[in-house]
Enzyme design. Structure first.
Site, PDB file in Angstrom:
ATOM      1  N   GLY A 279      -1.922  43.073  42.570  1.00 15.12           N
ATOM      2  CA  GLY A 279      -1.720  44.122  43.571  1.00 15.12           C
ATOM      3  C   GLY A 279      -2.926  44.303  44.472  1.00 15.12           C
TER       4      GLY A 279
ATOM      5  N   GLY B  24      16.008  34.536  77.095  1.00 10.69           N
ATOM      6  CA  GLY B  24      15.490  35.769  76.484  1.00 10.69           C
ATOM      7  C   GLY B  24      13.986  35.724  76.335  1.00 10.69           C
TER       8      GLY B  24
HETATM    9  C1  HXC Z   1     -13.084  43.771  33.857  1.00 12.10           C
HETATM   10  C2  HXC Z   1     -13.623  41.625  34.452  1.00 12.10           C
HETATM   11  C3  HXC Z   1     -12.420  41.513  35.178  1.00 12.10           C
HETATM   12  C4  HXC Z   1     -11.559  42.622  35.200  1.00 12.10           C
HETATM   13  C5  HXC Z   1     -13.494  39.670  35.359  1.00 12.10           C
HETATM   14  N1  HXC Z   1     -14.242  40.474  34.579  1.00 12.10           N
HETATM   15  N2  HXC Z   1     -12.355  40.285  35.725  1.00 12.10           N
HETATM   16  N3  HXC Z   1     -13.948  42.765  33.798  1.00 12.10           N
HETATM   17  N4  HXC Z   1     -11.930  43.738  34.525  1.00 12.10           N
HETATM   18  N5  HXC Z   1     -10.416  42.579  35.873  1.00 12.10           N
HETATM   19  C6  HXC Z   1     -15.552  40.169  34.018  1.00 12.10           C
HETATM   20  C7  HXC Z   1     -15.483  39.118  32.931  1.00 12.10           C
HETATM   21  O1  HXC Z   1     -15.219  39.750  31.699  1.00 12.10           O
HETATM   22  C8  HXC Z   1     -16.888  38.556  32.986  1.00 12.10           C
HETATM   23  O2  HXC Z   1     -17.780  39.451  32.343  1.00 12.10           O
HETATM   24  C9  HXC Z   1     -17.214  38.595  34.458  1.00 12.10           C
HETATM   25  O3  HXC Z   1     -16.325  39.567  35.024  1.00 12.10           O
HETATM   26  C10 HXC Z   1     -16.994  37.287  35.162  1.00 12.10           C
HETATM   27  O4  HXC Z   1     -15.708  36.806  34.822  1.00 12.10           O
HETATM   28  P1  HXC Z   1     -15.466  35.308  34.373  1.00 12.10           P
HETATM   29  O5  HXC Z   1     -14.110  35.237  33.791  1.00 12.10           O
HETATM   30  O6  HXC Z   1     -16.603  34.817  33.553  1.00 12.10           O
HETATM   31  O7  HXC Z   1     -15.540  34.569  35.778  1.00 12.10           O
HETATM   32  P2  HXC Z   1     -14.669  33.362  36.303  1.00 12.10           P
HETATM   33  O8  HXC Z   1     -14.618  32.267  35.290  1.00 12.10           O
HETATM   34  O9  HXC Z   1     -15.227  33.031  37.644  1.00 12.10           O
HETATM   35  O10 HXC Z   1     -13.192  33.916  36.477  1.00 12.10           O
HETATM   36  C11 HXC Z   1     -12.925  34.921  37.407  1.00 12.10           C
HETATM   37  C12 HXC Z   1     -11.499  35.461  37.196  1.00 12.10           C
HETATM   38  C13 HXC Z   1     -11.319  35.877  35.720  1.00 12.10           C
HETATM   39  C14 HXC Z   1     -10.493  34.387  37.541  1.00 12.10           C
HETATM   40  C15 HXC Z   1     -11.330  36.640  38.155  1.00 12.10           C
HETATM   41  O11 HXC Z   1     -12.427  36.717  35.340  1.00 12.10           O
HETATM   42  C16 HXC Z   1     -10.061  36.619  35.490  1.00 12.10           C
HETATM   43  O12 HXC Z   1      -8.996  36.036  35.361  1.00 12.10           O
HETATM   44  N6  HXC Z   1     -10.177  37.930  35.357  1.00 12.10           N
HETATM   45  C17 HXC Z   1      -9.055  38.795  35.074  1.00 12.10           C
HETATM   46  C18 HXC Z   1      -8.223  38.949  36.287  1.00 12.10           C
HETATM   47  C19 HXC Z   1      -7.124  39.937  36.092  1.00 12.10           C
HETATM   48  O13 HXC Z   1      -6.190  39.684  35.324  1.00 12.10           O
HETATM   49  N7  HXC Z   1      -7.278  41.069  36.713  1.00 12.10           N
HETATM   50  C20 HXC Z   1      -6.296  42.112  36.686  1.00 12.10           C
HETATM   51  C21 HXC Z   1      -5.315  41.705  37.741  1.00 12.10           C
HETATM   52  S1  HXC Z   1      -4.078  42.874  37.938  1.00 12.10           S
HETATM   53  P3  HXC Z   1     -19.154  38.998  31.725  1.00 12.10           P
HETATM   54  O14 HXC Z   1     -19.675  40.194  31.055  1.00 12.10           O
HETATM   55  O15 HXC Z   1     -18.818  37.867  30.785  1.00 12.10           O
HETATM   56  O16 HXC Z   1     -20.011  38.538  32.845  1.00 12.10           O
HETATM   57  C22 HXC Z   1      -4.673  43.805  39.136  1.00 12.10           C
HETATM   58  C23 HXC Z   1      -3.739  44.893  39.458  1.00 12.10           C
HETATM   59  C24 HXC Z   1      -4.127  45.612  40.683  1.00 12.10           C
HETATM   60  O17 HXC Z   1      -5.694  43.665  39.643  1.00 12.10           O
HETATM   61  C25 HXC Z   1      -2.979  46.513  40.956  1.00 12.10           C
HETATM   62  C26 HXC Z   1      -3.122  47.301  42.169  1.00 12.10           C
HETATM   63  C27 HXC Z   1      -1.868  48.010  42.446  1.00 12.10           C
END
Ligand code: HXC
Length: 510
Positions: free
Chosen positions: A170, A404
């Site tokens: 989102g 048009g």
């Molecule tokens: C908390 C998060 C985070 C999140 C990443 N981190 N995403 N912490 N909430 N959403 C943290 C990781 O734990 C990690 O912490 C650091 O950020 C870096 O992440 P990595 O995974 O090591 O980096 P990378 O390999 O580059 O991968 C990036 C990424 C991955 C692809 C974004 O982190 C990921 O898949 N994150 C989750 C994404 C996700 O599902 N988000 C929610 C989406 S739903 P440390 O301490 O190890 O450095 C959403 C809804 C919004 O957003 C709705 C609005 C209406």
């Protein structure tokens, strides 16, 4: 006092460290700059005034009480670009992956609220893992608060998103509601559901880049307006782009010094249009030769390239350019080009940017793909956008203005203020060949007779004089004089006032 001052400096230094050196190194290893390095490149040196450096998240779940980083993953404040002010936020991927917590959202909302009050644009540098997973619904609420402000800000001050890292789920809807989206190649992506979910639901295998990378969004989806090789290129381009922006819907367009004389004749334009009217030529050559110093900032150059949109200046003042492109699909209007053009026209109208339209359009693209894809509704978007626009509208018909599409492309009938044509203009219901086939269907067998009738139709209609006789064209101008004539028209229209009837809002065909 001395101790307190020292503590303040120490706290500031801690906040500037973000997620620590290891994570900064990891960010650099991916070819990305940090949130603060980006702001340094974006803003004039020393101009950044930071807000909320000491804000921390309020979550205690999942060990978060032991992990508080001042600033909470987003750097916010205001600064200047070439002396003109802007609000900015820059998400810090080194702090919880730039994820959006309640506090993080509040920081963004604060600058957006101020932006509306003081009439200054908002630039967001997005680099975030999305909703802060440890915060659950508080984070979702934070997103919705930002979305609400994106909508309230829309049309009040320009909003630009530069996506420089992940932007998924989102979260994509915040950039989507801003006026323009820039992306960085290979390091940024935007999608509503990622490759894993896609695989599970539709069994398609697709990479991040293919699904939502910069190339995808600048060529296939049209979500992004421009893409750049790296962070530095993106930020340098953002500075250049910002120079075209009015600060708000109240401020009028900026005026920059120019050395380009208003009466610069361009004799090469006399030969731009080929004698054979089915032969293409590059409309961008015309745009570049007419505008100040050839400086044209094109948007979405690789998406729906049958229409060209972008910003330029005349006498140092910003104009929006919309032009049919004969080299792509003969310049036909289709679904994608109508949507692309309509949104741009509406941006210009929101912010009082005069629109200069260059017309060479043989009509709407025929076919089942177009009809079943709702060209009726999408084409109407462009028509609606031009018809509701009250900004100065200067139109030049270069060659074809058929059917048009003639009406749609900022015609006199849609309140075009000054409508010019080149002598090569053909303003008609359709091309001569098609017209003769319909008028004389079944009654003309002899190819020689068809030729004569086609010639007759062409002489009668494939010229600008019929339209000029009715006043639909204000004048037929020499190609070489185009710059002077458009500049003078824009000068005349500078104080134009025109208001649509009062309404809550119109109902554009979405
Ligand atoms: C908390 C998060 C985070 C999140 C990443 N981190 N995403 N912490 N909430 N959403 C943290 C990781 O734990 C990690 O912490 C650091 O950020 C870096 O992440 P990595 O995974 O090591 O980096 P990378 O390999 O580059 O991968 C990036 C990424 C991955 C692809 C974004 O982190 C990921 O898949 N994150 C989750 C994404 C996700 O599902 N988000 C929610 C989406 S739903 P440390 O301490 O190890 O450095 C959403 C809804 C919004 O957003 C709705 C609005 C209406």
């Amino acid at each position: 006092m001395k101790r307190i001052i020292q503590e303040l400096e120490e706290r500031r230094a801690a906040a500037r460290e973000g997620g620590g050196q290891l994570r900064v190194d990891a960010q650099h290893a991916k070819g990305k700059l940090t949130a603060r390095e980006r702001l340094e490149l974006l803003l004039d040196p020393g101009s950044f005034e930071e807000y909320d450096m000491f804000v921390e998240h309020r979550s205690n779940d999942f060990g978060m009480d032991k992990q508080r980083v001042p600033g909470d993953g987003v750097v916010t404040g205001h600064g200047t670009i070439n002396g003109r002010p802007t609000f900015v936020f820059s998400q810090d991927f080194t702090v919880f992956g730039g994820s959006l917590s309640e506090a993080h959202a509040e920081k963004i909302c604060k600058i957006m609220d101020q932006a509306i009050k003081v009439g200054i644009p908002v630039i967001g540098l997005n680099d975030s893992g999305g909703a802060r997973i440890q915060e659950g619904v508080a984070s979702l609420g934070g997103y919705a608060e930002v979305f609400q402000r994106n909508v309230l800000t829309s049309g009040v001050v320009p909003q630009l998103s530069v996506v420089m890292g992940p932007c998924a789920g989102g979260a994509v809807y915040s950039p989507a509601m801003t006026d323009f989206i820039f992306m960085v190649k290979d390091s940024s992506y935007m999608f509503v559901t990622g490759p894993d979910v896609v695989k599970t639901v539709t069994h398609e295998t697709v990479s991040h880049e293919e699904l939502g990378g910069a190339t995808t969004h600048t060529t296939k989806s049209g979500v992004s307006d421009a893409s750049f090789e790296n962070d530095v290129e993106a930020l340098v381009a953002t500075r250049r782009f910002f120079d075209f922006f009015p600060l708000s819907n109240r401020s009028g367009v900026p005026k920059w010094p120019t050395q380009d004389p208003i009466d610069r004749a361009e004799p090469s334009l006399d030969g731009l249009v080929p004698d054979n009217s089915t032969k293409p030529y590059d409309i961008k050559e015309l745009v570049q030769k007419v505008v100040d110093e050839g400086d044209f900032f094109e948007l979405q150059p690789n998406y729906a390239a049958n229409i060209v949109i972008g910003f330029a200046r005349m006498e140092g003042r910003t104009i929006g350019v919309v032009a049919n492109q004969p080299t792509v699909l003969a310049g036909c209007l289709d679904i994608d080009s109508s949507r692309k053009g309509a949104r741009f026209v509406r941006f210009c109208d929101c912010f009082n940017i005069p629109i200069v339209t260059f017309v060479d359009v043989p009509g709407f693209l025929p076919g089942t793909t177009q009809e079943h894809g709702a060209i009726i509704k999408h084409g109407a978007k462009l028509l609606y956008a031009y018809a509701e626009a009250t900004v100065p509208k200067v139109t030049l018909i270069i060659r074809k203005a058929y059917g048009g599409a003639y009406d749609v492309m900022s015609s006199k009938h849609l309140r075009g203020d000054v409508n010019y044509a080149w002598p090569s203009a053909e303003i008609a219901v359709m091309g001569a060949k098609g017209a003769v086939e319909i008028i004389f269907r079944g009654s003309l067998d002899d190819p020689e007779e068809v030729k004569i009738k086609t010639q007759e139709y062409s002489e009668k209609f494939a010229n600008p004089f019929m339209a000029a006789r009715r006043g639909y064209i204000d004048d037929i101008i020499q190609p070489r004089d185009t710059r002077r004539r458009i500049c003078l028209s824009l000068r005349l229209l500078r104080e134009k006032t025109l208001q649509n009837p009062w309404k809550k809002h119109g109902n554009i065909p979405l």
